[in-house]
Design a protein around this motif. Structure first.
Motif, PDB file in Angstrom:
ATOM      1  N   ASP A 130      63.467   8.363  -6.237  1.00  0.00           N
ATOM      2  CA  ASP A 130      64.888   8.224  -6.589  1.00  0.00           C
ATOM      3  C   ASP A 130      65.785   8.620  -5.422  1.00  0.00           C
ATOM      4  N   TRP A 131      65.379   9.662  -4.685  1.00  0.00           N
ATOM      5  CA  TRP A 131      66.261  10.231  -3.659  1.00  0.00           C
ATOM      6  C   TRP A 131      66.166   9.531  -2.307  1.00  0.00           C
ATOM      7  N   ILE A 132      65.007   9.036  -1.936  1.00  0.00           N
ATOM      8  CA  ILE A 132      64.849   8.435  -0.600  1.00  0.00           C
ATOM      9  C   ILE A 132      65.880   7.329  -0.348  1.00  0.00           C
ATOM     10  N   PRO A 133      66.122   6.421  -1.324  1.00  0.00           N
ATOM     11  CA  PRO A 133      67.136   5.383  -1.081  1.00  0.00           C
ATOM     12  C   PRO A 133      68.567   5.910  -0.969  1.00  0.00           C
ATOM     13  N   LYS A 134      68.780   7.175  -1.338  1.00  0.00           N
ATOM     14  CA  LYS A 134      70.153   7.712  -1.333  1.00  0.00           C
ATOM     15  C   LYS A 134      70.399   8.657  -0.161  1.00  0.00           C
ATOM     16  N   MET A 135      69.387   8.874   0.675  1.00  0.00           N
ATOM     17  CA  MET A 135      69.471   9.870   1.750  1.00  0.00           C
ATOM     18  C   MET A 135      70.662   9.620   2.684  1.00  0.00           C
ATOM     19  N   LYS A 136      70.837   8.351   3.075  1.00  0.00           N
ATOM     20  CA  LYS A 136      71.895   8.050   4.065  1.00  0.00           C
ATOM     21  C   LYS A 136      73.265   8.332   3.482  1.00  0.00           C
ATOM     22  N   GLU A 137      73.522   7.768   2.295  1.00  0.00           N
ATOM     23  CA  GLU A 137      74.886   7.873   1.705  1.00  0.00           C
ATOM     24  C   GLU A 137      75.163   9.307   1.231  1.00  0.00           C
ATOM     25  N   GLN A 138      74.130   9.988   0.680  1.00  0.00           N
ATOM     26  CA  GLN A 138      74.360  11.314   0.096  1.00  0.00           C
ATOM     27  C   GLN A 138      74.413  12.424   1.140  1.00  0.00           C
ATOM     28  N   PHE A 139      73.571  12.306   2.177  1.00  0.00           N
ATOM     29  CA  PHE A 139      73.439  13.451   3.103  1.00  0.00           C
ATOM     30  C   PHE A 139      73.774  13.090   4.547  1.00  0.00           C
TER      31      PHE A 139
ATOM     32  N   TYR B  45      52.489   9.118  -1.669  1.00  0.00           N
ATOM     33  CA  TYR B  45      52.603   9.079  -0.198  1.00  0.00           C
ATOM     34  C   TYR B  45      52.844   7.645   0.291  1.00  0.00           C
ATOM     35  N   LEU B  46      52.008   6.694  -0.170  1.00  0.00           N
ATOM     36  CA  LEU B  46      52.134   5.320   0.336  1.00  0.00           C
ATOM     37  C   LEU B  46      53.438   4.640  -0.115  1.00  0.00           C
ATOM     38  N   PRO B  47      53.742   4.631  -1.418  1.00  0.00           N
ATOM     39  CA  PRO B  47      54.986   3.958  -1.818  1.00  0.00           C
ATOM     40  C   PRO B  47      56.219   4.581  -1.170  1.00  0.00           C
ATOM     41  N   ASP B  48      56.226   5.895  -1.002  1.00  0.00           N
ATOM     42  CA  ASP B  48      57.397   6.542  -0.387  1.00  0.00           C
ATOM     43  C   ASP B  48      57.494   6.240   1.107  1.00  0.00           C
ATOM     44  N   THR B  49      56.361   6.085   1.776  1.00  0.00           N
ATOM     45  CA  THR B  49      56.370   5.706   3.194  1.00  0.00           C
ATOM     46  C   THR B  49      56.948   4.302   3.355  1.00  0.00           C
ATOM     47  N   LYS B  50      56.516   3.382   2.499  1.00  0.00           N
ATOM     48  CA  LYS B  50      57.047   2.017   2.542  1.00  0.00           C
ATOM     49  C   LYS B  50      58.540   2.024   2.230  1.00  0.00           C
ATOM     50  N   LEU B  51      58.943   2.874   1.292  1.00  0.00           N
ATOM     51  CA  LEU B  51      60.351   2.988   0.912  1.00  0.00           C
ATOM     52  C   LEU B  51      61.176   3.511   2.099  1.00  0.00           C
ATOM     53  N   MET B  52      60.648   4.511   2.815  1.00  0.00           N
ATOM     54  CA  MET B  52      61.360   5.050   3.983  1.00  0.00           C
ATOM     55  C   MET B  52      61.502   3.990   5.062  1.00  0.00           C
ATOM     56  N   GLU B  53      60.472   3.177   5.234  1.00  0.00           N
ATOM     57  CA  GLU B  53      60.554   2.059   6.207  1.00  0.00           C
ATOM     58  C   GLU B  53      61.667   1.110   5.786  1.00  0.00           C
ATOM     59  N   GLU B  54      61.631   0.711   4.527  1.00  0.00           N
ATOM     60  CA  GLU B  54      62.605  -0.270   4.017  1.00  0.00           C
ATOM     61  C   GLU B  54      64.039   0.254   4.108  1.00  0.00           C
ATOM     62  N   CYS B  55      64.213   1.558   3.893  1.00  0.00           N
ATOM     63  CA  CYS B  55      65.556   2.149   3.904  1.00  0.00           C
ATOM     64  C   CYS B  55      66.018   2.475   5.322  1.00  0.00           C
TER      65      CYS B  55
END
Ligand SMILES: Nc1ncnc2c1ncn2CCOCCNC(=O)c1cc(-c2ccc(F)cc2)cc(O)c1O
Ligand SMILES: [Mg+2]
Length: 214
Positions: free
Chosen positions: A121-130, A147-157
């Motif tokens: 939930d938080w990884i996609p909001k890191m830029k705007e929130q913090f 670990y894997l889905p969040d790594t892919k999410l960090m790449e995408e974001c």
């Protein structure tokens, strides 16, 4: 009411560690976990590997996934330069409450932002929130199947840049096979395994250090 293990660990820190002294907080937790009750901190052996990666990188912006009681948070934050920041995500509010107090006991609350909630939930909001641009270092120590889905999410974001380092705990025990396969076979990562042991035990475990190549 019965105390919980994190509360007993916090009590040990408040009774035995010196306020404002991160090393004494770390030492107290390791003593407690070796002689009183095992707990899932990264521990002193893998902790030294973590320290060397942090010191070598001298990161300005760090993300930790999975705070638990704040042991690795304290290890990392105690090595950061003055204006560096560590954002740590914890899903479990009880763990978060204990971690806040342990981080404060170490005197590191000004360098650490502890956020309660799920990584997904938080990884996609890191830029705007913090106001985060990219992370120099990410320490993965949360649910092993995230670990894997969040790594892919960090790449995408767009949270990783050329040279960003992912350091993953428990890649052998409990194990993160899909994550390991990904970072070791993807042309976008240079991956390296640091063999060690599961915290406070003789079982094999290790840290995987993966540099994002952009
Ligand atoms: N922000 C977030 N988003 C999503 N999920 C989140 C989150 N924040 C927390 N969570 C939930 C999970 O947090 C704890 C994850 N850590 C472990 O489970 C762990 C387990 C062992 C272990 C246990 C028993 C054995 F026998 C052998 C090894 C050892 C370790 O070193 C571990 O790190
Ligand atoms: Mg761990």
């Amino acid at each position: 009411t019965q105390s919980t293990r994190p509360q007993r660990l916090l009590g040990a820190v408040q009774q035995n560690a010196t306020r404002g002294d991160p090393r004494s907080v770390v030492k107290t937790i390791d003593q407690f976990c070796k002689h009183k009750e095992w707990a899932m901190n990264v521990g002193d052996e893998k902790g030294c590997i973590l320290d060397s990666v942090v010191s070598e990188l001298n990161p300005a912006t760090v993300l930790e996934l999975g705070t638990y009681c704040g042991y690795s948070t304290v290890r990392i934050a105690s090595l950061l330069p003055p204006h560096a920041r560590l954002i740590t995500l914890e899903f479990n509010p009880h763990f978060a409450a204990v971690a806040r107090q342990i981080i404060a006991w170490a005197g590191l609350q000004d360098k650490v932002l502890l956020v309660e909630g799920a990584s997904g939930d938080w990884i996609p909001k890191m830029k705007e929130q913090f106001g985060v641009k990219t992370f120099d270092l990410v320490f993965l120590d949360h649910w092993k199947d995230r670990y894997l889905p969040d790594t892919k999410l960090m790449e995408e974001c767009g949270l990783l840049r050329k040279g960003s380092v992912l350091l993953a705990d428990n890649v052998v025990c409990p194990g993160t096979p899909d994550y390991l396969q990904y970072v070791r076979n993807s042309p976008r990562y240079n991956s390296q395994y640091f063999r060690s042991h599961l915290e406070y035990t003789k079982a094999e475990d290790g840290l995987e250090k993966s540099v994002f190549l952009g």
